[in-house]
Every structure is written in structure tokens, then in C-alpha cells.
Write an enzyme that holds these catalytic residues in place. Structure first.
Site, short mmCIF file in Angstrom:
data_model
loop_
_atom_site.label_atom_id
_atom_site.label_comp_id
_atom_site.label_asym_id
_atom_site.label_seq_id
_atom_site.Cartn_x
_atom_site.Cartn_y
_atom_site.Cartn_z
N GLU A 167 -46.48 1.78 18.52
CA GLU A 167 -47.64 1.17 17.86
C GLU A 167 -48.01 1.86 16.55
O GLU A 167 -49.00 1.52 15.92
CB GLU A 167 -48.84 1.20 18.80
CG GLU A 167 -48.72 0.21 19.94
CD GLU A 167 -49.89 0.34 20.89
OE1 GLU A 167 -51.04 0.53 20.42
OE2 GLU A 167 -49.65 0.30 22.10
N GLY A 168 -47.25 2.89 16.16
CA GLY A 168 -47.53 3.54 14.88
C GLY A 168 -48.50 4.69 15.02
O GLY A 168 -48.39 5.49 15.95
N GLY A 215 -46.58 6.18 19.33
CA GLY A 215 -45.25 5.65 19.61
C GLY A 215 -44.96 4.38 18.82
O GLY A 215 -45.19 4.33 17.61
N SER A 253 -50.64 9.85 16.70
CA SER A 253 -49.46 8.97 16.80
C SER A 253 -49.47 8.21 18.12
O SER A 253 -49.93 8.71 19.14
CB SER A 253 -48.18 9.78 16.63
OG SER A 253 -47.93 10.58 17.75
N GLY A 284 -42.02 12.29 17.06
CA GLY A 284 -43.23 13.03 16.66
C GLY A 284 -42.87 14.25 15.83
O GLY A 284 -43.57 14.57 14.85
N ASP A 285 -41.80 14.94 16.20
CA ASP A 285 -41.38 16.12 15.43
C ASP A 285 -40.97 15.71 14.02
O ASP A 285 -41.24 16.42 13.05
CB ASP A 285 -40.20 16.82 16.13
CG ASP A 285 -40.51 17.15 17.58
OD1 ASP A 285 -41.70 17.34 17.90
OD2 ASP A 285 -39.57 17.19 18.40
#
Ligand SMILES: Nc1ncnc2c1ncn2[C@@H]1O[C@H](COP(=O)(O)OP(=O)(O)OP(=O)(O)O)[C@@H](O)[C@H]1O
Ligand SMILES: [Mg+2]
Length: 324
Positions: A227-228, A225, A223, A254-255
Site C-alpha cells: 500500500e506504499g 508494504g 511504510s 523496508g531496508d
């Protein structure tokens, strides 16, 4: 019915305070305080519960704060089986400054665990494996835990054919990867630390993804952020770009993504469907205040706006194929 089991070895009470502006060394007046059960595995369980799953949360807790954390899980209807340890569950303080939106984290190290705590948790874990479809191992280890503890948990799950999703950093990630979990979800900085090299270009990231697949991991979600993310499987590398959202607080995105990957595996979703949902859900969480997470409906309505392009890993040339 089998369920998703989340393991949180170093949970926390997340205390969020808001103030107009932080002046170091002065008396500062806090305008708002809230506290939530925290720690990455617990966050994943909270997201899953919100999506109508019936997760089981495991880990270690200690003292009054640990008790309060369990009561908060009860309030949310989240099943839990935590091993109690001596010492206090930590408080992680998040300070939000209203003028700039800057967020400062002050994280305590947490309690120390001993051999008997490790044994106790392993007993709880073995019992939970019998009802687990997927295990999510997420977050840091408390002082005193063996550094390859995730490795031990992965080995035991693999013996029972239970898929493990690992989201960690530093040596817990490195040593966990060495025992071949089913899936990993590092962010870019975590993967760079794990492999000990920078991954500045897409080609570097694809090579890194392949390296983890070659070790036997089935799904690598890298991942990035806003930017996907990149998703790597044996067959293909998929680049996913999220739709534009106005970002409020990306913590927990992220979780949310990990929760989505675990749900996709349990509900038998296709890879593309899982990716779209996970990226959309992460983005909605990033657009929300504090530690609030995307709902099922919010993620679903954004999923069609996630842009996917894939390349096959064997040929290693980009097909630039737009996936529907
Ligand atoms: N600023 C953002 N704008 C849009 N989408 C975002 C943003 N931040 C995160 N996301 C979405 O959430 C996913 C996961 O976020 P990120 O890469 O920040 O995870 P992380 O660093 O593991 O976060 P954490 O561990 O704090 O939960 C991203 O791949 C993206 O789809
Ligand atoms: Mg993360």
C-alpha cells in the site's frame, strides 16, 4: 567526504534454502542453498554500496560466522569496523517453498554481549561519528545489550550534529524515539506496537505521525508494504502509492527504503524526490527474489510512476493536490 554509517548490532548470515514443498516431521530435500550477509543495517549498507555510496558498516560480530560475514563485506567492497564478541554470529534461515512461494523464517537469538563489548562498540562509534553525515540504526539488539542502547547512540550523534535514521521494533524503537532521532521508518505493525494502539484509518495514522513530529522528530516514514507509505514532516503529510509490481519477496523492501531516505538526506534531494525514489526502490526490491535489492537505475525508472498526494498538517484538510 562524509559518509553514511550503518549500525547492525545483531547481524546474521542469512541462509536461504529452496525446496519444492516442506513436509514437517519428514526428511526434506533442499534444491538450492545460498547465504548472504544479513541484518537490517548491513542490508542498508549493501543497498548503498550498490548505489555508488561509500557506506561504513559497524556493529558486533562473533566467531567463525562473524569472520565469514566480514569477508563477505570485503568481497562487496563495503568498509566495516565491527567489535568482536565471544560467541557466534547467528544464522537466520529462510525457507522458500516453490509450490506456494511461502517463506518461513527461523531466526536465532544471536550471541550475548557484555559491558566490555558495549564499551568497545561505543569507542568505534565515537570514531565513526567524526566521518559520518548520517547514521542508520537498524534492526534488533542482541541479548545483553542495554534496552536503551539506541537512545545512547542517538544522544551521541545529536551532540555531533549527525542525523540519525532509526528503523527498529519493540522497546529499541520506543526508547530510541524517546531520544529524538532525526527520522524514523516504522512499518504499520511496528508503529502500532510502539504507540500501543491500532491505527486502522488514515486519520489515525496522520494523528500518529503528528504525535512523533510533536516530539521533535523531523521525518516520519510509515511504510505499509504494497500500500506504499505515509511521510510526515513539519509542513505536510504525503501519501505515496507505489506502482503495480509483481511481488516476489518483499523482505528487505523496508531496508531499501531506509537506504533511500539516508541517500536523499546526504545528496540534498527535495522531499518529493526522496519519497519517489524510496517508494520506487522499495517496490523494485519487493519484486526481486531472495535478498536482492533494487539498483539505482531500476528505482529511477519507476520513480515517476509513484503517485503522491499531500495535505498540510496545520489545516489538517486534504488538498488532494497531485504533486509533480
Ligand atoms: N508488495 C509490495 N508491492 C509494492 N511495493 C512494495 C511491496 N512491499 C513493499 N513495497 C515498497 O517498499 C516499502 C517498504 O516496504 P514495507 O512496508 O514492507 O517495509 P518493512 O515492513 O519495513 O520491510 P522489511 O523490514 O522486511 O525490509 C513500501 O512502502 C513500498 O513502497
Ligand atoms: Mg522494516
Amino acid at each position: 567526504m562524509r559518509r553514511i554509517v550503518t549500525v547492525t548490532l545483531n547481524p546474521a548470515i542469512d541462509k536461504t534454502i529452496r525446496l519444492p514443498h516442506f513436509a514437517p516431521g519428514r526428511v526434506n530435500r533442499v534444491t538450492e542453498t545460498r547465504s548472504d550477509p544479513g541484518g537490517k543495517g548491513i542490508n542498508v549498507a549493501r543497498v548503498l554500496k550498490q548505489w555508488g555510496e561509500n557506506p561504513l558498516a559497524l556493529g558486533w560480530v562473533g566467531g567463525h560466522r562473524g569472520q565469514s560475514l566480514l569477508e563477505r563485506l570485503d568481497t562487496r567492497g563495503i568498509d566495516h569496523q565491527f567489535a568482536k564478541v565471544k560467541g557466534e554470529t547467528r544464522t537466520n534461515l529462510k525457507m522458500v517453498e516453490e509450490d506456494t512461494g511461502r517463506v518461513t523464517d527461523l531466526n536465532e537469538p544471536g550471541f550475548r554481549v557484555f559491558d566490555e563489548d558495549v564499551e568497545h562498540l561505543l569507542e568505534i562509534y565515537e570514531a565513526a561519528l567524526r566521518e559520518a553525515e548520517v547514521i542508520v540504526l537498524a534492526g534488533s539488539l542482541p541479548p545483553g545489550a542495554p534496552s536503551d542502547f539506541y537512545g545512547t547512540l542517538i544522544n551521541r550523534a545529536r551532540k555531533q550534529n549527525v542525523k540519525v535514521f532509526l528503523d527498529a521494533d519493540g522497546s529499541p524503537l520506543k526508547e530510541g524515539i524517546a531520544r529524538i532521532p532525526y527520522a524514523v521508518k516504522p512499518n504499520l505493525a511496528e508503529l502500532e506496537r510502539c504507540l500501543g494502539r491500532r491505527l486502522p484509518q488514515d486519520a489515525d495514522r496522520v494523528a500518529a505521525g503528528k504525535e512523533l513530529l510533536d516530539r521533535g522528530i523531523h521525518l516520519v516514514a510509515l511504510s505499509q508494504g504494497a500500500e506504499g507509505a505515509w511521510f510526515f514532516t513539519e509542513k505536510e503529510a504525503i501519501r505515496a502509492i507505489p506502482p503495480d509490481v509483481s511481488v516476489s519477496n518483499p523482505v528487505g523492501a523496508g531496508d531499501t527504503m531506509v537506504a533511500a531516505l539516508a541517500v536523499g538526506a546526504c545528496r540534498g534531494w527535495s522531499l518529493n524526490e526522496t519519497i519517489r525514489f524510496s517508494i520506487a526502490a522499495g517496490s523494485v526490491t519487493a519484486s526481486k527474489e531472495g535478498t536482492q535489492f533494487s539498483t539505482d537505475d531500476e528505482a529511477r525508472s519507476l520513480a515517476d510512476h509513484v503517485n503522491l498526494s499531500s495535505r498540510t498538517l496545520e489545516q489538517d484538510h486534504e488538498s488532494k493536490e497531485r504533486l509533480s
